[in-house]
Design an enzyme around this catalytic site. Structure first.
Site, PDB file in Angstrom:
ATOM      1  N   HIS A 179       0.844  -1.204   0.000  1.00 15.75           N
ATOM      2  CA  HIS A 179       0.000   0.000   0.000  1.00 15.75           C
ATOM      3  C   HIS A 179       0.878   1.252   0.000  1.00 15.75           C
ATOM      4  CE1 HIS A 179      -2.988  -2.813   1.606  1.00 15.75           C
ATOM      5  NE2 HIS A 179      -3.908  -1.888   1.510  1.00 15.75           N
ATOM      6  N   ASN A 197       8.547  -4.503   3.016  1.00 18.49           N
ATOM      7  CA  ASN A 197       7.165  -4.159   3.345  1.00 18.49           C
ATOM      8  C   ASN A 197       6.815  -4.531   4.781  1.00 18.49           C
ATOM      9  OD1 ASN A 197       4.433  -3.395   2.944  1.00 18.49           O
ATOM     10  ND2 ASN A 197       3.873  -5.493   2.382  1.00 18.49           N
TER      11      ASN A 197
END
Lengths: 90, 295
Positions: free
Chosen positions: B117, B147
């Protein structure tokens, strides 16, 4: 705004799209692999109990899905390496 | 890398006074002083489309099939509201984008990359906003270790800072450097770096975390001027030159549970609390190191 036909439901290993969020912990579903991201505090209160139960339900559903399948020793995940392409922004 | 600032200067000179991005973004409340970032590298502007969501706005590129940036306005209240309950969401294609310009779920399956995201799900103050954060228009291919490690620590540190400061404008973006970049299925470009730029309207300071899209945990703090030279984007165009030239002090990225609202655990705890927390952190770090050295 964003369109979605059906409400998402986390069914372990059923799709490559659904995500179960428990506090800051998320289970990202996949047909071959479920990824766990983030972290979660289980507090010694009613909210903590509700989350712990949800965690247990989710883990139980994953185990049940695995137990009901005819499993290989190791899943063959055909990992496709990314290809080099010309950078359109350089 | 050394050429970058020079290129940026040339680009600026070519552009003159006319920036590449629209002056009136469609969802001005999400941008610092209502002004969207300006693309100083004009090549970034091809096939771009701005999209508004409830709690973030993106500029999407049909050339990379990723967002170039996502803008958010975090407040103490929005961060507190984001620390929520159990719910199910779903990654989904962004149907407002032309099919040829957008990424698909299949692009990421078996790619070896996480669906990262830009505007994090953990920032979203309502269930609907959280559902929208799973639009692939908000997603870039991200190294898994990056991430789940450093990047989630950066996200958490930014939420915590927003809780402390009261309000922050945040722009998270993808950088593509070099003549050749990786692409999933030859379609979705893999960013070489990601940045998360912050502007505190109360103090007038700005700064950005800049980190390569790989494991290893490296990052550096950069000013808006440095970020523009690397990313080709003037992220907060309304800032005075002095604020763009200096990087604010950024909190060290540290991962806490998202349920750890600053409100719920006030900073005015006792030194014993602090001592035991630090001790626990040191012990768990030592354990991790030991485990890492074994495996």
């Amino acid at each position: 705004m964003t369109t979605r036909k059906t409400a998402p439901r986390f069914e372990p290993f059923a799709d490559d799209a659904s995500v179960r969020n428990l506090g800051g912990l998320s289970f990202e579903n996949g047909r071959d692999r479920i990824g766990l991201h983030g972290s979660l505090d289980l507090t010694r209160d009613k909210a903590g109990l509700a989350l712990a139960r949800e965690l247990k339900r989710t883990a139980a559903a994953i185990v049940a899905a695995l137990e009901s399948a005819d499993l290989p020793e190791a899943v063959a995940e055909p990992e496709a390496a990314p290809q080099p392409v010309k950078n359109p922004f350089a | 890398m050394l050429l970058r600032p020079l290129q940026a200067v040339i680009v600026l000179a070519l552009l003159g006074a006319s920036p590449a991005a629209a002056d009136d973004p469609p969802c001005p409340g999400l941008f610092a002083e209502g002004r969207a970032p300006v693309l100083t590298n004009p090549k970034l502007a091809a096939h771009t489309r701005p999209l508004c969501f409830e709690a973030y706005a993106v500029l999407h590129s049909g050339a990379s099939r990723t967002p170039l940036y996502a803008a958010e306005h975090l407040t103490r209240e929005s961060v507190a509201a984001a620390r929520m309950v159990a719910r199910d969401d779903s990654f989904h294609e962004e149907e407002r984008l032309p099919a040829a310009e957008r990424s698909q779920l299949e692009d990421y399956v078996h790619s070896g990359f996480d669906r990262g995201h830009l505007a994090p799900a953990g920032d979203m103050p309502t269930p609907e906003a959280q559902a929208q954060s799973f639009s692939l228009a908000n997603i870039v291919p991200q190294n898994r270790a990056f991430n789940r490690g450093l990047w989630s620590g950066i996200e958490e540190s930014v939420r915590r800072l927003a809780s402390q400061r009261g309000t922050l404008y945040v722009v998270t973006g993808a950088v593509f450097t070099g003549g050749v970049v990786d692409a999933l299925k030859s379609r979705v470009l893999v960013p070489t770096q990601l940045y998360k730029a912050l502007y505190d309207p109360a103090s007038g300071e700005a700064g950005a975390y800049l980190a390569p899209n790989r494991g290893g945990g490296e990052w550096r703090a950069v000013s808006m001027d440095e970020l523009r030279a690397v990313a080709g984007v003037d992220v907060f165009p309304g800032l005075p030159a002095a604020a763009k030239a200096r990087a604010m002090d950024l909190p060290e990225p540290r991962e806490f549970a998202r349920g750890d609202a600053a409100e719920r655990r006030p900073r005015s705890d006792t030194w014993q609390d602090w001592f035991f927390r630090e001790l626990a952190r040191a012990v768990s770090k030592a354990l991790r190191d030991v485990l890492r050295s074994i495996f």
